[in-house]
Design a protein around this motif. Sequence first.
Motif, PDB file in Angstrom:
ATOM      1  N   VAL A  97      38.925  52.960 -32.500  1.00  0.00           N
ATOM      2  CA  VAL A  97      37.518  53.320 -32.693  1.00  0.00           C
ATOM      3  C   VAL A  97      36.755  52.936 -31.438  1.00  0.00           C
ATOM      4  N   CYS A  98      35.988  53.886 -30.883  1.00  0.00           N
ATOM      5  CA  CYS A  98      35.221  53.652 -29.661  1.00  0.00           C
ATOM      6  C   CYS A  98      33.765  53.329 -29.989  1.00  0.00           C
ATOM      7  N   ALA A  99      33.109  52.698 -29.024  1.00  0.00           N
ATOM      8  CA  ALA A  99      31.679  52.435 -29.161  1.00  0.00           C
ATOM      9  C   ALA A  99      30.933  53.755 -29.348  1.00  0.00           C
ATOM     10  N   ASP A 124      23.025  53.987 -30.585  1.00  0.00           N
ATOM     11  CA  ASP A 124      22.846  52.750 -29.836  1.00  0.00           C
ATOM     12  C   ASP A 124      24.167  52.143 -29.386  1.00  0.00           C
ATOM     13  N   GLY A 125      25.284  52.791 -29.724  1.00  0.00           N
ATOM     14  CA  GLY A 125      26.586  52.316 -29.260  1.00  0.00           C
ATOM     15  C   GLY A 125      27.400  51.557 -30.280  1.00  0.00           C
ATOM     16  N   HIS A 126      26.909  51.452 -31.518  1.00  0.00           N
ATOM     17  CA  HIS A 126      27.697  50.779 -32.550  1.00  0.00           C
ATOM     18  C   HIS A 126      28.843  51.683 -32.998  1.00  0.00           C
ATOM     19  N   ALA A 127      29.989  51.090 -33.230  1.00  0.00           N
ATOM     20  CA  ALA A 127      31.108  51.810 -33.836  1.00  0.00           C
ATOM     21  C   ALA A 127      31.023  51.647 -35.347  1.00  0.00           C
ATOM     22  N   ILE A 128      31.260  52.726 -36.067  1.00  0.00           N
ATOM     23  CA  ILE A 128      31.133  52.715 -37.526  1.00  0.00           C
ATOM     24  C   ILE A 128      32.402  53.290 -38.138  1.00  0.00           C
ATOM     25  N   VAL A 129      32.936  52.560 -39.104  1.00  0.00           N
ATOM     26  CA  VAL A 129      34.104  53.047 -39.853  1.00  0.00           C
ATOM     27  C   VAL A 129      33.755  52.966 -41.326  1.00  0.00           C
ATOM     28  N   PRO A 162      29.074  60.721 -28.471  1.00  0.00           N
ATOM     29  CA  PRO A 162      28.855  59.285 -28.352  1.00  0.00           C
ATOM     30  C   PRO A 162      28.771  58.846 -26.906  1.00  0.00           C
ATOM     31  N   PRO A 163      28.002  57.792 -26.628  1.00  0.00           N
ATOM     32  CA  PRO A 163      27.821  57.347 -25.251  1.00  0.00           C
ATOM     33  C   PRO A 163      29.132  57.014 -24.589  1.00  0.00           C
ATOM     34  N   ALA A 164      29.244  57.353 -23.301  1.00  0.00           N
ATOM     35  CA  ALA A 164      30.506  57.193 -22.589  1.00  0.00           C
ATOM     36  C   ALA A 164      30.780  55.764 -22.186  1.00  0.00           C
ATOM     37  N   ALA A 165      29.777  55.004 -21.898  1.00  0.00           N
ATOM     38  CA  ALA A 165      30.046  53.654 -21.399  1.00  0.00           C
ATOM     39  C   ALA A 165      29.013  52.661 -21.864  1.00  0.00           C
ATOM     40  N   ALA A 166      28.489  52.872 -23.032  1.00  0.00           N
ATOM     41  CA  ALA A 166      27.440  51.988 -23.528  1.00  0.00           C
ATOM     42  C   ALA A 166      27.931  51.243 -24.751  1.00  0.00           C
ATOM     43  N   PRO A 167      28.582  50.099 -24.539  1.00  0.00           N
ATOM     44  CA  PRO A 167      29.051  49.348 -25.707  1.00  0.00           C
ATOM     45  C   PRO A 167      27.895  48.882 -26.557  1.00  0.00           C
ATOM     46  N   ALA A 168      28.178  48.706 -27.816  1.00  0.00           N
ATOM     47  CA  ALA A 168      27.148  48.237 -28.724  1.00  0.00           C
ATOM     48  C   ALA A 168      26.681  46.858 -28.318  1.00  0.00           C
ATOM     49  N   PRO A 169      25.410  46.565 -28.499  1.00  0.00           N
ATOM     50  CA  PRO A 169      24.919  45.241 -28.167  1.00  0.00           C
ATOM     51  C   PRO A 169      25.603  44.180 -29.012  1.00  0.00           C
ATOM     52  N   ALA A 170      25.908  43.090 -28.385  1.00  0.00           N
ATOM     53  CA  ALA A 170      26.532  41.991 -29.127  1.00  0.00           C
ATOM     54  C   ALA A 170      25.560  41.482 -30.170  1.00  0.00           C
ATOM     55  N   ALA A 171      26.107  41.134 -31.304  1.00  0.00           N
ATOM     56  CA  ALA A 171      25.262  40.585 -32.351  1.00  0.00           C
ATOM     57  C   ALA A 171      24.759  39.222 -31.928  1.00  0.00           C
ATOM     58  N   ALA A 172      23.667  38.808 -32.555  1.00  0.00           N
ATOM     59  CA  ALA A 172      23.125  37.489 -32.259  1.00  0.00           C
ATOM     60  C   ALA A 172      24.172  36.427 -32.555  1.00  0.00           C
ATOM     61  N   ARG A 213      35.088  62.941 -30.254  1.00  0.00           N
ATOM     62  CA  ARG A 213      35.265  61.530 -29.935  1.00  0.00           C
ATOM     63  C   ARG A 213      34.783  61.250 -28.529  1.00  0.00           C
ATOM     64  N   GLY A 214      34.062  60.146 -28.370  1.00  0.00           N
ATOM     65  CA  GLY A 214      33.507  59.802 -27.078  1.00  0.00           C
ATOM     66  C   GLY A 214      34.470  59.019 -26.215  1.00  0.00           C
ATOM     67  N   ALA A 215      34.045  58.750 -25.010  1.00  0.00           N
ATOM     68  CA  ALA A 215      34.892  58.043 -24.055  1.00  0.00           C
ATOM     69  C   ALA A 215      34.429  56.614 -23.867  1.00  0.00           C
ATOM     70  N   GLY A 216      33.687  56.072 -24.816  1.00  0.00           N
ATOM     71  CA  GLY A 216      33.205  54.704 -24.711  1.00  0.00           C
ATOM     72  C   GLY A 216      34.327  53.704 -24.820  1.00  0.00           C
ATOM     73  N   PRO A 217      34.034  52.440 -24.550  1.00  0.00           N
ATOM     74  CA  PRO A 217      35.069  51.410 -24.649  1.00  0.00           C
ATOM     75  C   PRO A 217      35.573  51.263 -26.072  1.00  0.00           C
TER      76      PRO A 217
END
Length: 584
Positions: free
Chosen positions: A361-363, A516-521, A281-291, A332-336
């Motif tokens: 859960v990380c991005a 794309d940086g979304h976290a999924i559970v 998973p991307p290290a520092a790419a948070p998921a885009p904020a929803a509209a 597990r990634g090192a994303g936020p």
Amino acid sequence: MIRFENVTVTYAGAGAPTLDGVDLTVPEGELVLLVGPSGVGKSTLLNAVSGLVPHFTGGVLRGRVTVDGRDTRTHRPRELADVVGTVGQDPLAHFVTDTVEDELAYGMESLGLAPAVMRRRVEETLDLLGLAALRDRPIATLSGGQRQRVAIGSVLTPHPKVLVLDEPTSALDPAAAEEVLAVLQRLVHDLGTTVLLAEHRLERVVQYADRVALLPAPGAPVVVGPPADVMAVSPVHPPVVALGRLAGWDPLPLSVRDARRRAGGLRDRLAGLAPAPAAVPPAAAPAPAAAPAPAAPAGGGPAAVGGARVAPSGVRAVLSRLVRGAAAPPERGAGPTVAETRGLSVRRGKVEALRDVGVGVCAGETVALMGRNGAGKSTLLGALVGLVGPASGSVLVGGRAPHRTAPRELIRHVGLVPQEPRDLLYADTVAAECAVADADAGAAPGACRALVSELLPGVGDDTHPRDLSEGQRLALALSVVLTARPPLLLLDEPTRGLDYAAKGRLVGVLRGLAADGHAIVMATHDVELAAELAHRVVVLADGEVVADGPTHEVVVSSPAFAPQVAKILAPQPWLTVPQVEAAL
């Protein structure tokens, strides 16, 4: 016992028959498994056995269906109730009473059985299905899997000659599914009960079937034969069959035991190799904020929630239409951190549903929640989306406490797809659902329809959601929610009712979201999905976390949650057929 003679079923407004010229005979005392892709008419065929088609569903039935000599066109469902017991895909639609014990007794009471007989059969069924501890529980307080067992039990107590089951293990954990299938086998072998069932999780069922009936496509003839012969040509098949096809085994194995006996040569070919690592998973790419959540529509129209609509009277009800997550495989990634719980405890009435749960859960990370029915998986998802508040400890999603955040603010950060997809669907057509989803999410017109086309190819714009199969409705609800692209996606049993092809398309969509940086559970009993998608697996038992680690470590060490390929090729580290195929 069951005979279809040139049966065609056409629903009002449909452009083509759902079933066309079906000929099928199910002998007495056999377990026949009905398989085929989603939407080919399996549920229609099952409902024709009980008389629900056409007496309840409407439409036109041509040809003849007989059950134990009774013609279903001249015998309405109530006149077949002593012969046919039916459990549909939706247990909630099945219940008449409020408590478990009353529900088990209701069918017998309707048939006028003696109280002493009713009491004995209720006790037998409680023990058969492991429901004794739940006998006094209100049905509304049960988990989805527990409800499924109660629904099955309620049709077992009248001792029908024929059992018709639609996805009977879809909401059950692996151990509970084995218990239910063991009960069905005892009924077939010891009592001569005839069982006709449809199931997409073929890895659980196919080895128990006496015969398999394949509906390959709408209008195509039914293919009936021994399980191994039909699986050799079926477009839907379990991983053990896929591995057998890849290895060139003949005849094809149907069980893990059969496959292990033949896997020596395959293990030798794979010796010294290892599965290719999946992208981290991307290290520092948070998921885009929803509209941003749009303002409430004027005139009392439905409000938007994570891509779904709710009646304007309940801004809180908005939260019950949010998203639940799935998984994608590496470490597990090192994303936020997108969401976390610390020392979380939740009470539901007198029941402590969660105890001291700490999960982060990380991005870009996909986490699978696993565990037996009633372990607390859905409650944990509910806490992440604010449906339930903590009795102690904390929950943070996007830096906010979900249960204290206004719904219209919260939906910008988290979305939930519940176990019952119909809760998200209000419009009269697929096109209308998609148009409203685009507007609610602030997405470009056609965004939702593009997702529907990817998950449900061939479904027309003017199709009514109620005319879709359970799996198709779930895919439509998921598309509606994904249109908003929330940073945290929560999914509760996302593959229930999906065939292998539809599951593969879902896996592709969820992998793209994770990339794309979304976290999924996701809360799931589908061990094959967890093996293919999840970076991590969190196992819950009685409300506590008992395992949390990389997927390959957690599932391989668990006989209950290991996928078929892992069991066949153990102790080697393979989890899925695509991993083996890539290595070879």
